[in-house]
Write a protein that holds these residues in place. Structure first.
Motif, PDB file in Angstrom:
ATOM      1  N   SER A 423       1.878  36.460  66.462  1.00 27.95           N
ATOM      2  CA  SER A 423       2.491  37.693  65.962  1.00 27.95           C
ATOM      3  C   SER A 423       3.847  37.465  65.308  1.00 27.95           C
ATOM      4  O   SER A 423       4.453  38.414  64.802  1.00 27.95           O
ATOM      5  N   THR A 424       4.319  36.224  65.294  1.00 23.07           N
ATOM      6  CA  THR A 424       5.635  35.898  64.757  1.00 23.07           C
ATOM      7  C   THR A 424       5.494  34.941  63.586  1.00 23.07           C
ATOM      8  O   THR A 424       4.630  34.062  63.604  1.00 23.07           O
ATOM      9  N   VAL A 425       6.351  35.103  62.597  1.00 22.95           N
ATOM     10  CA  VAL A 425       6.305  34.221  61.434  1.00 22.95           C
ATOM     11  C   VAL A 425       6.389  32.763  61.887  1.00 22.95           C
ATOM     12  O   VAL A 425       7.080  32.433  62.846  1.00 22.95           O
ATOM     13  N   THR A 426       5.653  31.892  61.221  1.00 23.31           N
ATOM     14  CA  THR A 426       5.573  30.507  61.674  1.00 23.31           C
ATOM     15  C   THR A 426       6.905  29.776  61.552  1.00 23.31           C
ATOM     16  O   THR A 426       7.739  30.089  60.700  1.00 23.31           O
ATOM     17  N   ASP A 441      12.476  42.794  68.852  1.00 24.30           N
ATOM     18  CA  ASP A 441      12.983  43.713  67.838  1.00 24.30           C
ATOM     19  C   ASP A 441      12.285  43.546  66.498  1.00 24.30           C
ATOM     20  O   ASP A 441      11.944  44.534  65.830  1.00 24.30           O
ATOM     21  N   LEU A 442      12.068  42.286  66.099  1.00 22.82           N
ATOM     22  CA  LEU A 442      11.565  42.029  64.745  1.00 22.82           C
ATOM     23  C   LEU A 442      10.052  41.885  64.657  1.00 22.82           C
ATOM     24  O   LEU A 442       9.474  42.176  63.602  1.00 22.82           O
ATOM     25  N   TRP A 443       9.397  41.450  65.728  1.00 24.21           N
ATOM     26  CA  TRP A 443       7.996  41.084  65.604  1.00 24.21           C
ATOM     27  C   TRP A 443       7.058  41.822  66.551  1.00 24.21           C
ATOM     28  O   TRP A 443       5.981  42.261  66.137  1.00 24.21           O
ATOM     29  N   PHE A 444       7.435  41.993  67.796  1.00 22.92           N
ATOM     30  CA  PHE A 444       6.530  42.650  68.732  1.00 22.92           C
ATOM     31  C   PHE A 444       6.212  44.085  68.317  1.00 22.92           C
ATOM     32  O   PHE A 444       5.066  44.524  68.370  1.00 22.92           O
ATOM     33  N   ASN A 450      -0.738  40.725  62.587  1.00 23.85           N
ATOM     34  CA  ASN A 450      -0.076  39.460  62.890  1.00 23.85           C
ATOM     35  C   ASN A 450      -0.045  38.577  61.643  1.00 23.85           C
ATOM     36  O   ASN A 450      -1.029  38.523  60.895  1.00 23.85           O
ATOM     37  N   PRO A 451       1.052  37.855  61.432  1.00 22.97           N
ATOM     38  CA  PRO A 451       1.096  36.942  60.282  1.00 22.97           C
ATOM     39  C   PRO A 451       0.166  35.746  60.418  1.00 22.97           C
ATOM     40  O   PRO A 451      -0.201  35.118  59.413  1.00 22.97           O
TER      41      PRO A 451
END
Length: 512
Positions: A423-426, A441-444, A450-451
């Motif tokens: 779910s988070t940018v690699t 804050d930014l991803w959840f 999901n990226p």
């Protein structure tokens, strides 16, 4: 993430297997399911990733695991969407992946994935060897769920404590060491031809761990209280000791292990408990199926026929329960569309384990020219296989949501899987550090998909009404676990072979 089982099931309106329509709409690409399922294990790897890593959005992680305790615990698997290395479910994952491969080695080979499945197994067994630092010492966990769950970080950015926890003679834990013994013994069978030295090493550790777990009997969550909120042992250690005993007998053919499972059949519950669940916590149904298979596969076990038949009768109780052919409200629920339903937290783990045992037992009945005798009717082997296929096809998209619960399979699947890394940018695209709360804050909380696609993961799945909400925070339905996918590798391969050989005819005619 696992949760404990119960020994009872609520009543469910009677559905007869004979009236269940065989799912034939659309032929699924079962080979593609095999291929994708093995990619998931690469996404769950901890440690220094190999040069041939195919899941490229993952990076190295947990490279100092065990350092504070003076032991090398780099490697192994994260169990689900977090970054704790829980020993009990990790070992169960490897046992089931190995059993799945033992049963369907030819089918997996035909799919072209045999080397990949061996790699997946070895990633786990290499770690178990590291974690077994002394005959009576096993490092059962790295990290803790409480601190880990406060953070939403990529594994490459981990800032949570990585303390390691061990089991030893002063603080024993029979479940986790016996399950690990089972995993190593089962894996040793697979490596016997290709890597005999490694097979021998696995068996050496398996035998020591079994002796340790049996000599110092104690529930592991009593010695390691930190596991209670995540993987507590509700069933106790009797099933794991029998489970390990059967696998060691299969791997060695040493009479002492057969004698063990016979002499302890009742004291450890294997020939006594009637259970309607098979999971990381409770292995009795798996033990009982292994025992039943010995009646046909091992002539030397014939002198123990009476006890083995008691094991077998309990195995068939479990299967009849799944098929809704037991009495006295002892059946497993089905959803309106026929999916097995045990409980709302990651229900799919129980579906896949049942599907595996139904498939294996169908083969057993076919090979021994037997039928399954249930209180409400008898079934032919192909009827068990037909029901197993209904579960497989439901997972792959034949369901009211028209959704594949195997991520990356088909055109429609959940895309907000509850998984920190996916779910988070690699790390490769965004190398800047992502902090503990920053990830939340930014991803959840993002509404977007999901990226990264967690290919091959099987998520928790729909509720008792066949409904599913694809929401990242809906962890009971959208989180995936390694032990969801492990049993299905061989099952997918089995149905791939059947489709190849028969064009689906055997399965499509199985209601006749």
């Amino acid at each position: 993430m696992g949760r404990p089982f119960t020994f009872t099931n609520e009543p469910f309106s009677l559905l007869f297997l004979f009236l269940l329509p065989v799912v034939t709409q659309g032929v699924f690409d079962y080979r593609d399911a095999v291929i994708k399922s093995l990619l998931y294990f690469e996404a769950q790897r901890s440690g220094h990733l190999p040069y041939n890593q195919r899941v490229t959005w993952r990076g190295h992680s947990g490279l100092t695991d065990g350092l504070d305790q003076g032991v090398d615990l780099v490697g192994g698997y994260y169990d689900a969407g977090d970054h704790v290395k829980f020993g009990l479910p990790m070992a169960f994952t490897i046992t089931m992946l190995a059993w799945s491969t033992i049963e369907y080695a030819d089918e997996i080979t035909e799919s072209g994935e045999f080397e990949h499945v061996l790699e997946a197994i070895k990633w786990g067994t290499d770690y178990f060897i590291k974690a077994h630092t002394h005959p009576n010492v096993f490092w059962a966990q790295v990290g803790d769920g409480s601190s880990d769950h406060y953070c939403w970080q990529r594994p490459e950015d981990m800032t949570t404590p990585r303390r390691a926890y061990k089991i030893d003679a002063e603080n024993p834990g029979s479940e986790v060491v016996a399950e690990t013994a089972a995993a190593l013994a089962a894996a040793s069978i697979l490596f016997r031809k290709s890597n005999p030295h490694y097979s021998h090493l696995l068996l050496h550790h398996a035998q020591q761990l079994f002796e340790f777990g049996d000599k110092y009997r104690e529930k592991y969550d009593k010695s390691l209280g930190i596991v209670k909120g995540y993987y507590p042992s509700t069933s106790g250690y009797g099933d794991e000791l029998l489970w390990a005993g059967f696998w060691l007998y299969k791997a060695t053919r040493a009479e002492k292990y057969l004698d063990y499972v016979i002499k302890n059949a009742y004291t450890l519950g294997g020939a006594g408990w009637k259970i309607s669940e098979f999971s990381w916590d409770i292995k009795y149904a798996g033990v009982q199926v292994l025992a039943a298979k010995l009646l046909v596969e091992d002539k030397s076990a014939s002198e123990h026929k009476e006890i083995l038949n008691q094991y077998k009768s309990k195995a068939e109780f479990y299967l009849c329960s799944c098929l809704n052919l037991n009495i006295n409200n002892s059946n497993v629920h089905w959803t309106p569309s026929g999916l097995l339903y045990i409980r709302r937290w990651n229900n799919m783990q129980y579906v896949v384990s049942a599907t595996f045992l139904l498939t294996v037992y169908s083969d057993y009945l076919q090979n021994s020219n037997q039928t399954l005798q249930c209180p409400k009717g008898s079934l032919q082997p192909h009827q068990l296989l037909s029901f197993a296929k209904s579960q497989v096809d439901y997972i792959l998209g034949s369901n009211p949501m028209n959704l594949s619960y195997l991520i990356g399979f088909g055109s429609k699947y959940p895309n907000r899987v509850h998984h920190r890394a996916a779910s988070t940018v690699t790390y490769k695209e965004h190398g800047e550090f992502i902090g503990c709360s920053q990830g939340y804050d930014l991803w959840f909380g993002r509404q977007k998909p999901n990226p990264n696609v967690l290919t091959g993961a099987i998520v928790g799945g729909p509720d008792l009404n066949d409904e599913f909400r694809d929401v990242r925070g809906n962890f009971m339905q959208t989180e995936a676990c390694t032990y969801n996918t492990a049993p299905m590798v061989g099952v997918f391969a089995k149905f791939f072979r059947l489709e190849e050989e028969n064009g689906g005819a055997r399965l499509k005619d199985s209601s006749k």
